[in-house]
Design a protein around this motif. Structure first.
Motif, PDB file in Angstrom:
ATOM      1  N   ARG A 284     -37.632  -8.806  19.646  1.00  0.00           N
ATOM      2  CA  ARG A 284     -39.115  -9.214  19.602  1.00  0.00           C
ATOM      3  C   ARG A 284     -38.527 -10.038  18.599  1.00  0.00           C
ATOM      4  NH1 ARG A 284     -41.962  -5.309  15.298  1.00  0.00           N
ATOM      5  NH2 ARG A 284     -43.918  -7.559  15.634  1.00  0.00           N
ATOM      6  N   ALA A 285     -36.889  -9.776  18.348  1.00  0.00           N
ATOM      7  CA  ALA A 285     -36.405 -11.262  17.434  1.00  0.00           C
ATOM      8  C   ALA A 285     -35.840 -12.237  18.676  1.00  0.00           C
ATOM      9  CB  ALA A 285     -35.325 -10.694  16.497  1.00  0.00           C
ATOM     10  N   VAL A 287     -36.696 -16.207  21.464  1.00  0.00           N
ATOM     11  CA  VAL A 287     -37.253 -17.286  20.541  1.00  0.00           C
ATOM     12  C   VAL A 287     -36.655 -18.752  22.435  1.00  0.00           C
ATOM     13  CG1 VAL A 287     -35.560 -18.911  20.138  1.00  0.00           C
ATOM     14  CG2 VAL A 287     -37.524 -19.247  19.249  1.00  0.00           C
ATOM     15  N   ALA A 295     -38.888 -23.013  14.926  1.00  0.00           N
ATOM     16  CA  ALA A 295     -39.907 -21.545  15.673  1.00  0.00           C
ATOM     17  C   ALA A 295     -38.693 -20.714  15.599  1.00  0.00           C
ATOM     18  CB  ALA A 295     -40.123 -21.871  17.494  1.00  0.00           C
ATOM     19  N   ARG A 298     -39.553 -19.410  12.495  1.00  0.00           N
ATOM     20  CA  ARG A 298     -40.417 -18.779  11.755  1.00  0.00           C
ATOM     21  C   ARG A 298     -40.117 -17.040  12.613  1.00  0.00           C
ATOM     22  NH1 ARG A 298     -43.788 -21.024  15.559  1.00  0.00           N
ATOM     23  NH2 ARG A 298     -43.455 -22.853  13.679  1.00  0.00           N
ATOM     24  N   VAL A 299     -40.266 -16.921  13.381  1.00  0.00           N
ATOM     25  CA  VAL A 299     -39.518 -15.458  14.478  1.00  0.00           C
ATOM     26  C   VAL A 299     -38.982 -14.700  12.680  1.00  0.00           C
ATOM     27  CG1 VAL A 299     -38.419 -14.221  16.015  1.00  0.00           C
ATOM     28  CG2 VAL A 299     -40.394 -16.767  16.381  1.00  0.00           C
ATOM     29  N   ASP A 302     -40.768 -13.568  10.106  1.00  0.00           N
ATOM     30  CA  ASP A 302     -41.712 -12.961  10.650  1.00  0.00           C
ATOM     31  C   ASP A 302     -41.117 -11.447  10.721  1.00  0.00           C
ATOM     32  OD1 ASP A 302     -43.912 -14.437  10.631  1.00  0.00           O
ATOM     33  OD2 ASP A 302     -44.147 -15.152  12.436  1.00  0.00           O
ATOM     34  N   LEU A 303     -40.592 -11.356  11.311  1.00  0.00           N
ATOM     35  CA  LEU A 303     -39.645 -10.249  11.622  1.00  0.00           C
ATOM     36  C   LEU A 303     -38.467  -9.449  10.555  1.00  0.00           C
ATOM     37  CD1 LEU A 303     -38.886 -10.247  15.245  1.00  0.00           C
ATOM     38  CD2 LEU A 303     -41.213  -9.560  14.470  1.00  0.00           C
ATOM     39  N   VAL A 308     -32.295 -14.393  15.732  1.00  0.00           N
ATOM     40  CA  VAL A 308     -33.190 -14.010  16.977  1.00  0.00           C
ATOM     41  C   VAL A 308     -31.829 -14.924  18.121  1.00  0.00           C
ATOM     42  CG1 VAL A 308     -34.954 -14.800  15.661  1.00  0.00           C
ATOM     43  CG2 VAL A 308     -33.654 -16.425  16.502  1.00  0.00           C
TER      44      VAL A 308
END
Length: 437
Positions: A284-285, A287, A295, A298-299, A302-303, A308
């Motif tokens: 999920r992490a 980009v 971006a 942001r990931v 959110d997580l 990432v």
């Protein structure tokens, strides 16, 4: 491995004793094996499976389970009481002896447990024997036999007699004879069980190499679960004449169909059977390189993670970026995410055994990335997932499965790993199960 079918067994029964067809009818009507056994031996009961071309299909069971009778029905040495066997599209059940011999000559070779070599013939002549039966001219069969004798590691032993060879070398001659026949299907009945453990493992490894090189279809009979797990693409587990489960080694290990199978596999070294692909989790992490620093931040936000994974075009794995480095790019209005990527150091392929992941997982605070042959990111293996797989613990529920963990993964080893984890810096990446924590 091709998807076409090399061998089909359909509802095979074999009963040794009086009134065999009546015994089959009683079994089909639900009478127990013990009751029917009063008039004879139900050796194989309602066995059905298909073997794909180019796969190693292992039939595994304890003594008396019916596996040797089954393999003899597959090559026409034993006629089924009921059911059919199809070899390369030809039904051999009920065929004339001449027709069965022709199918065997053209399609099937056999490797026996006790070698079955001709004692008065040299290694080369034993390897060439099947070609002699086929009527191949002497010069050609010598050339073909010599090539396979060398390929199985007997270069320089061509003119020795079987009595001058060790057990492992004699089995290599048997394997060379089967390969020289150039049939598409090899049947191997407990072929390595008479060998010492070290030689046996060496022969198992060589069999896998030869199968990949020659693209043979191999049906391998064994009572050794570890051997079945090591060489088999799929395994059929037999008990009391019946096939109780057919599946890949991973399926049989992680999802046993019966309590009997569960007991059978409880002592298997899971780390050597399970692969990265079988335990990896979605990322999920993640980009894209072109998405840029904002971006990526942001990931992470959110997580609720501090790093990432970064992929390029076609999901090619590039590495990871961390929050502190990405923040610096944002402050400097620098859109080039590639300048702060930490290059991948612990990626593995999906076929990698878990036993090979342990060190990489301990040494890194980040999950191990799983990639394909083109470096495309397939998934990740967090340390907790690896430990859960080794200990047979669900990483989603925390519950221990009824099957006991393999004793080869000791409590001490897991404890050492957890201690190493606690001493390393934070920054583990979020996977599919962790986003809401």
């Amino acid at each position: 491995m091709s998807d076409s079918i090399a061998v089909t067994a359909h509802n095979l029964y074999k009963f040794f004793g009086r009134r065999p067809r009546d015994a089959v009818r009683r079994l089909e009507n639900g009478e127990s094996r013990d009751v029917v056994s009063r008039t004879g031996t139900p050796a194989v009961i309602d066995a059905s499976f298909e073997v794909k071309k180019g796969e190693i299909f292992v039939v595994m069971g304890l003594s008396g389970s019916g596996k040797s009778t089954l393999i003899r029905m597959l090559n026409g040495l034993v006629e089924p009481t009921s059911g059919t066997v199809t070899i390369d599209g030809t039904v051999i059940t009920g065929a004339s002896p001449a027709r069965v011999r022709e199918v065997r000559r053209r399609s099937v070779s056999m490797v026996f447990q006790h070698f079955a070599l001709l004692p008065h013939r040299t290694v080369l002549d034993n390897a060439a024997y099947s070609l002699e039966i086929q009527g191949v001219p002497a010069a050609e069969r010598r050339e073909r036999a010599l090539a396979v004798v060398r390929r199985v590691g007997l270069d320089g032993w061509e003119n020795k007699l079987p009595g001058e060879l060790s057990g492992g070398m004699q089995q290599r001659v048997g394997l060379a004879r089967a390969l020289a026949a150039d049939t598409d299907i090899l049947l191997m009945d407990e072929a390595f069980s008479a060998l010492d453990p070290l030689i046996r493992r060496e022969m198992q490894e060589q069999l896998i190499e030869l199968q990949a090189e020659y693209d043979k279809t191999i049906i391998f009979i064994t009572h050794d679960l570890n051997e079945a797990m090591f060489i088999g693409d799929r395994i059929a587990v037999m008990r009391d004449g019946r096939i109780v489960q057919v599946g890949t080694p991973e399926e049989i290990l992680t999802d046993p169909a019966t309590d009997y199978v569960a007991q059978f596999v409880k002592d298997v070294d899971r780390a050597r059977v399970l692969t990265a692909a079988s335990v990896m989790e979605p990322v999920r992490a993640l980009v894209s390189l072109t998405a840029g620093p904002r971006a990526a931040l942001r990931v992470m936000r959110d997580l609720q993670t501090s790093a990432v994974f970064v992929v390029g075009e076609g999901r090619r794995y590039l590495g990871v970026v961390r929050d502190r480095d990405v923040m610096r790019l944002v402050r400097n209005s620098d859109p080039d995410l590639s300048s702060v990527i930490e290059r991948p150091t612990s990626s593995v392929t999906g076929e990698t055994a878990l036993s090979e992941l342990f060190e990489a997982s301990v040494e890194s605070a980040l999950p191990v990335a799983v990639v394909d042959s083109r470096d495309r990111l397939l998934g990740v293996i967090p340390r907790v997932t690896l430990l859960g797989a080794l200990g047979n613990v669900s990483t989603t529920t925390g519950e221990i499965d009824l099957v006991e963990p393999a004793p080869t993964i000791s409590v001490e080893v897991i404890t050492q790993t957890l201690l190493a984890t606690a001493q390393q810096p934070q920054g583990a990446l979020v996977t599919a199960n962790e986003g809401s924590k």
